[in-house]
Design a protein around this motif. Sequence first.
Motif, short mmCIF file in Angstrom:
data_model
loop_
_atom_site.label_atom_id
_atom_site.label_comp_id
_atom_site.label_asym_id
_atom_site.label_seq_id
_atom_site.Cartn_x
_atom_site.Cartn_y
_atom_site.Cartn_z
N SER A 1 0.83 -1.21 0.00
CA SER A 1 0.00 0.00 0.00
C SER A 1 0.86 1.26 0.00
O SER A 1 0.58 2.22 -0.73
N ILE A 2 1.92 1.27 0.80
CA ILE A 2 2.80 2.44 0.85
C ILE A 2 3.47 2.67 -0.50
O ILE A 2 3.53 3.80 -1.00
N VAL A 3 3.99 1.60 -1.11
CA VAL A 3 4.67 1.74 -2.39
C VAL A 3 3.71 2.28 -3.45
O VAL A 3 4.06 3.18 -4.24
N MET A 4 2.50 1.77 -3.50
CA MET A 4 1.53 2.23 -4.50
C MET A 4 1.13 3.68 -4.28
O MET A 4 0.95 4.44 -5.23
N ARG A 5 0.99 4.08 -3.02
CA ARG A 5 0.64 5.48 -2.77
C ARG A 5 1.79 6.41 -3.14
O ARG A 5 1.57 7.51 -3.65
N VAL A 6 3.02 5.99 -2.87
CA VAL A 6 4.17 6.81 -3.24
C VAL A 6 4.27 6.94 -4.75
O VAL A 6 4.52 8.05 -5.28
N THR A 7 4.06 5.86 -5.48
CA THR A 7 4.10 5.93 -6.94
C THR A 7 2.99 6.83 -7.48
O THR A 7 3.21 7.59 -8.43
N ASP A 8 1.82 6.77 -6.88
CA ASP A 8 0.73 7.66 -7.32
C ASP A 8 1.10 9.12 -7.11
O ASP A 8 0.81 9.97 -7.97
#
Length: 305
Positions: A136-143
């Motif tokens: 979840s953290i990785v996906m939010r950072v990429t967004d």
Amino acid sequence: MLDVFGDGARRHESGAAHPPPPPEITIAGPARHGRGRWPLALLAGAILFGVIAMLLLLAPWLAPYPPAQQDLVSRLEGPSAAHLLGTDHLGRDVLSRLLSGGRFSLAVASITLVICAATGTLVGFLAARRGGLLDSIVMRVTDILLAFPEMVVALFLVAVLGAGDLTLLLALTIGGWTPFCRLARGVALELNGRDFIEAAQALGCSGWFIIRRHLLPNALPPLLAHAAVRFGHKLITVGALSYLGLGVQPPSSDWGSMLSEATPYLDRAPLLVLAPGAAIFFAALSVTLIGRGLEMRRARRGRSS
């Protein structure tokens, strides 16, 4: 989805010493028409890029003059036997500067692409394998990073660090890893439920072994195709940032800075703009053709399997 340890443990108890070899899979790509187009695109792109790369590698021997050598008497001359592409506003040979500047442009694009591809692939694999909070953290950072164009990031970095090569590298790498992260994560999620992954987990294989032995070989074809397309994008971005004065600084030059310096003289010497513009276009076209050829090949194999 199969129980991770249930089915794998039964195979282990049945006497299997090693997990079965992973089948080769293909992540579905966009539909393409014409079964014979991908070899032509791949071949044309490879030949064009090979010619450009060879010219730039041999630039110290092919350049007729030092790229920074000035001759104000011969400024803004047209093509001639002495200067095949003419001279710029300071009397510098355009062909020599074109070859020298191309080495810098391709080097920056290559270095940043390798950094972005390696970082994004590793982070994507780890996010897919760990799941949960890390994913979840990785996906939010990429967004968040994808919401800021590279130009905006570059302008912010210039305000903090000042213009220069370091600013250019940071602007191209801060958000450049996110497309590779998304692609690698998608491939890893596709493979996580496969029998050979579950068997490897049941046999106690480490996460790094699974990534190296199973995930990376299956993700490599789509990652290579995407990297080729992204290389052309980075090459154009390098030129755009240098055109704005955010990249290489005088007396050094690249194709983008050559375009910027030649713009005031477009009416008197249009070749000063056409030469670096054409160099950026054909270099980006060559790697884009390679990437599209790889994508069409992968899509054809996906339809035939």
